[in-house]
Scaffold this motif. Structure first.
Motif, PDB file in Angstrom:
ATOM      1  N   TRP A 168      50.352  48.217  84.990  1.00 38.85           N
ATOM      2  CA  TRP A 168      51.750  47.694  85.274  1.00 38.85           C
ATOM      3  C   TRP A 168      52.345  47.027  84.478  1.00 38.85           C
ATOM      4  N   TYR A 169      53.546  46.398  84.565  1.00 40.45           N
ATOM      5  CA  TYR A 169      54.296  45.672  83.470  1.00 40.45           C
ATOM      6  C   TYR A 169      54.423  46.713  82.389  1.00 40.45           C
ATOM      7  N   LEU A 170      54.589  48.138  82.523  1.00 33.17           N
ATOM      8  CA  LEU A 170      54.654  49.008  81.614  1.00 33.17           C
ATOM      9  C   LEU A 170      56.337  49.354  81.348  1.00 33.17           C
ATOM     10  N   ALA A 171      56.542  49.960  80.493  1.00 37.03           N
ATOM     11  CA  ALA A 171      57.901  50.460  80.092  1.00 37.03           C
ATOM     12  C   ALA A 171      58.194  52.039  80.266  1.00 37.03           C
ATOM     13  N   GLY A 172      59.463  52.488  80.627  1.00 38.60           N
ATOM     14  CA  GLY A 172      59.525  54.052  80.675  1.00 38.60           C
ATOM     15  C   GLY A 172      60.826  54.431  79.988  1.00 38.60           C
ATOM     16  N   ALA A 173      60.941  55.684  79.938  1.00 39.44           N
ATOM     17  CA  ALA A 173      62.383  56.289  79.335  1.00 39.44           C
ATOM     18  C   ALA A 173      62.329  57.795  79.751  1.00 39.44           C
ATOM     19  N   GLY A 174      63.546  58.282  79.696  1.00 40.33           N
ATOM     20  CA  GLY A 174      63.434  59.812  79.737  1.00 40.33           C
ATOM     21  C   GLY A 174      64.220  60.107  80.878  1.00 40.33           C
ATOM     22  N   THR A 175      63.728  61.486  81.497  1.00 40.12           N
ATOM     23  CA  THR A 175      64.472  61.845  82.818  1.00 40.12           C
ATOM     24  C   THR A 175      63.231  62.224  83.617  1.00 40.12           C
ATOM     25  N   THR A 176      63.705  63.010  84.791  1.00 34.17           N
ATOM     26  CA  THR A 176      62.761  63.222  85.545  1.00 34.17           C
ATOM     27  C   THR A 176      61.564  64.408  85.208  1.00 34.17           C
ATOM     28  N   THR A 177      62.017  65.273  84.266  1.00 30.35           N
ATOM     29  CA  THR A 177      61.506  66.250  83.586  1.00 30.35           C
ATOM     30  C   THR A 177      60.761  66.056  82.470  1.00 30.35           C
ATOM     31  N   SER A 178      61.076  65.146  81.900  1.00 28.26           N
ATOM     32  CA  SER A 178      60.927  64.574  80.381  1.00 28.26           C
ATOM     33  C   SER A 178      60.785  63.132  80.167  1.00 28.26           C
ATOM     34  N   ALA A 179      59.647  62.427  80.631  1.00 32.42           N
ATOM     35  CA  ALA A 179      59.625  60.961  80.697  1.00 32.42           C
ATOM     36  C   ALA A 179      58.445  60.560  79.851  1.00 32.42           C
ATOM     37  N   LEU A 180      58.755  59.390  79.297  1.00 31.30           N
ATOM     38  CA  LEU A 180      57.379  58.542  78.609  1.00 31.30           C
ATOM     39  C   LEU A 180      57.223  57.165  79.369  1.00 31.30           C
ATOM     40  N   ALA A 181      55.811  57.138  79.473  1.00 31.90           N
ATOM     41  CA  ALA A 181      55.416  55.690  79.899  1.00 31.90           C
ATOM     42  C   ALA A 181      54.623  55.101  78.868  1.00 31.90           C
ATOM     43  N   PHE A 182      54.761  53.825  78.334  1.00 32.12           N
ATOM     44  CA  PHE A 182      54.150  53.186  77.408  1.00 32.12           C
ATOM     45  C   PHE A 182      53.928  51.704  77.617  1.00 32.12           C
ATOM     46  N   GLY A 183      52.784  51.319  76.907  1.00 30.71           N
ATOM     47  CA  GLY A 183      52.424  49.792  77.403  1.00 30.71           C
ATOM     48  C   GLY A 183      51.731  49.459  78.388  1.00 30.71           C
ATOM     49  N   GLY A 184      52.028  47.941  78.921  1.00 34.17           N
ATOM     50  CA  GLY A 184      51.765  47.789  80.129  1.00 34.17           C
ATOM     51  C   GLY A 184      50.328  46.959  80.182  1.00 34.17           C
ATOM     52  N   SER A 185      49.759  46.863  81.257  1.00 33.99           N
ATOM     53  CA  SER A 185      48.575  46.105  81.394  1.00 33.99           C
ATOM     54  C   SER A 185      47.765  46.541  82.533  1.00 33.99           C
ATOM     55  N   ASN A 186      46.441  46.695  82.699  1.00 32.03           N
ATOM     56  CA  ASN A 186      45.434  47.105  83.687  1.00 32.03           C
ATOM     57  C   ASN A 186      44.493  46.037  83.632  1.00 32.03           C
ATOM     58  N   GLY A 187      44.790  44.842  83.243  1.00 32.57           N
ATOM     59  CA  GLY A 187      44.067  43.820  83.118  1.00 32.57           C
ATOM     60  C   GLY A 187      43.763  43.284  81.441  1.00 32.57           C
ATOM     61  N   THR A 188      43.824  44.483  80.976  1.00 34.22           N
ATOM     62  CA  THR A 188      43.953  44.371  79.331  1.00 34.22           C
ATOM     63  C   THR A 188      45.263  44.699  79.086  1.00 34.22           C
ATOM     64  N   ILE A 189      45.810  44.181  77.824  1.00 36.85           N
ATOM     65  CA  ILE A 189      47.224  44.879  77.458  1.00 36.85           C
ATOM     66  C   ILE A 189      46.904  46.174  76.472  1.00 36.85           C
ATOM     67  N   LEU A 190      47.886  46.981  76.951  1.00 37.40           N
ATOM     68  CA  LEU A 190      47.692  48.319  76.505  1.00 37.40           C
ATOM     69  C   LEU A 190      48.603  48.944  75.736  1.00 37.40           C
ATOM     70  N   ALA A 191      48.283  49.882  74.794  1.00 39.18           N
ATOM     71  CA  ALA A 191      49.435  50.355  73.742  1.00 39.18           C
ATOM     72  C   ALA A 191      49.441  51.915  74.108  1.00 39.18           C
ATOM     73  N   ASN A 192      48.792  52.531  75.250  1.00 42.09           N
ATOM     74  CA  ASN A 192      48.856  53.747  75.515  1.00 42.09           C
ATOM     75  C   ASN A 192      50.256  54.531  75.813  1.00 42.09           C
ATOM     76  N   THR A 193      50.400  55.563  75.290  1.00 43.37           N
ATOM     77  CA  THR A 193      51.864  56.220  75.685  1.00 43.37           C
ATOM     78  C   THR A 193      51.307  57.724  76.505  1.00 43.37           C
ATOM     79  N   GLU A 194      52.537  57.979  77.437  1.00 43.77           N
ATOM     80  CA  GLU A 194      51.860  59.076  78.272  1.00 43.77           C
ATOM     81  C   GLU A 194      53.348  59.776  78.351  1.00 43.77           C
ATOM     82  N   SER A 195      53.292  61.062  78.183  1.00 45.84           N
ATOM     83  CA  SER A 195      54.613  62.057  78.402  1.00 45.84           C
ATOM     84  C   SER A 195      54.336  62.791  79.728  1.00 45.84           C
ATOM     85  N   TYR A 196      55.450  62.823  80.269  1.00 44.93           N
ATOM     86  CA  TYR A 196      55.708  63.337  81.684  1.00 44.93           C
ATOM     87  C   TYR A 196      56.437  64.705  81.606  1.00 44.93           C
TER      88      TYR A 196
END
Length: 200
Positions: A168-196
């Motif tokens: 949660w507290y993550l950021a995102g960008a893009g479109t429904t067929t080409s999106a990025l999810a990045f950062g956020g927290s799952n109890g620990t602050i994350l640097a992960n980036t995922e592509s959709y």
């Protein structure tokens, strides 16, 4: 970028614009607030919702120089997913109080907000991208999975592929067929980036 809160100084009305190299100050928001949502471009932006200490429905439109007031959210929320343009924005989910989560979708037409189809999962602190008739919302903190992704067609939400990392507290960008999810927290602050890709 606009609004937010500072460790020293509390809620902010500051606006900054990026030219690809550096940031510069723009016109200040009318109402300083944190936990707000946004949409649009550097010369046609929209800010909505958030908290001044109380959760508010304020909407403001930016023309590249200054902010002006628009129609208030139908349901006041903070920590929702925001995307779209300043004349066709979407606000998904969020927290209407300090301890509840929402499934409500709100659509802005440049003047006023109306209610759209409900998310299948009540949540706040989620990410969103796209436009009001083709949006994506994912992650977040709520009553169910923090990994779920939902796609909006302008009327209703449907389930998509899950995030690899719940957060949660993550950021995102893009479109429904080409999106990025990045950062956020799952109890620990994350640097992960995922592509959709629209599916996974």
């Amino acid at each position: 970028s606009f609004g937010g809160t500072a460790f020293i100084g509390g809620n902010q009305a500051v606006t900054e614009s990026y030219n690809g190299t550096s940031w510069s100050f723009g016109g200040k928001m009318i109402t300083a607030r944190q936990s707000l949502m946004g949409a649009g471009t550097t010369t046609a932006a929209l800010s909505f919702g958030g908290s001044t200490g109380s959760i508010v429905g304020n909407t403001e439109s930016y023309n590249g120089t200054s902010w002006s007031s628009g129609g208030s959210l139908s349901t006041v929320v903070q920590y929702a997913g925001g995307c779209g343009t300043n004349t066709a924005a979407l606000c998904a989910g969020g927290a209407p109080t300090g301890s509840t989560y929402s499934t409500t979708t709100q659509i802005y037409n440049g003047t006023s907000w109306s209610t759209g189809g409900s998310l299948s999962v009540a949540k706040s602190q989620l990410a969103a991208c796209g436009i009001s008739t083709a949006a994506l919302a994912w992650g977040g903190n709520g009553t169910a999975s923090y990994v779920n992704t939902e796609s909006y067609n302008g009327t209703s939400w449907s389930t998509g592929g899950n995030l690899a990392t719940a957060r949660w507290y993550l950021a995102g960008a893009g479109t429904t067929t080409s999106a990025l999810a990045f950062g956020g927290s799952n109890g620990t602050i994350l640097a992960n980036t995922e592509s959709y890709n629209g599916t996974s």
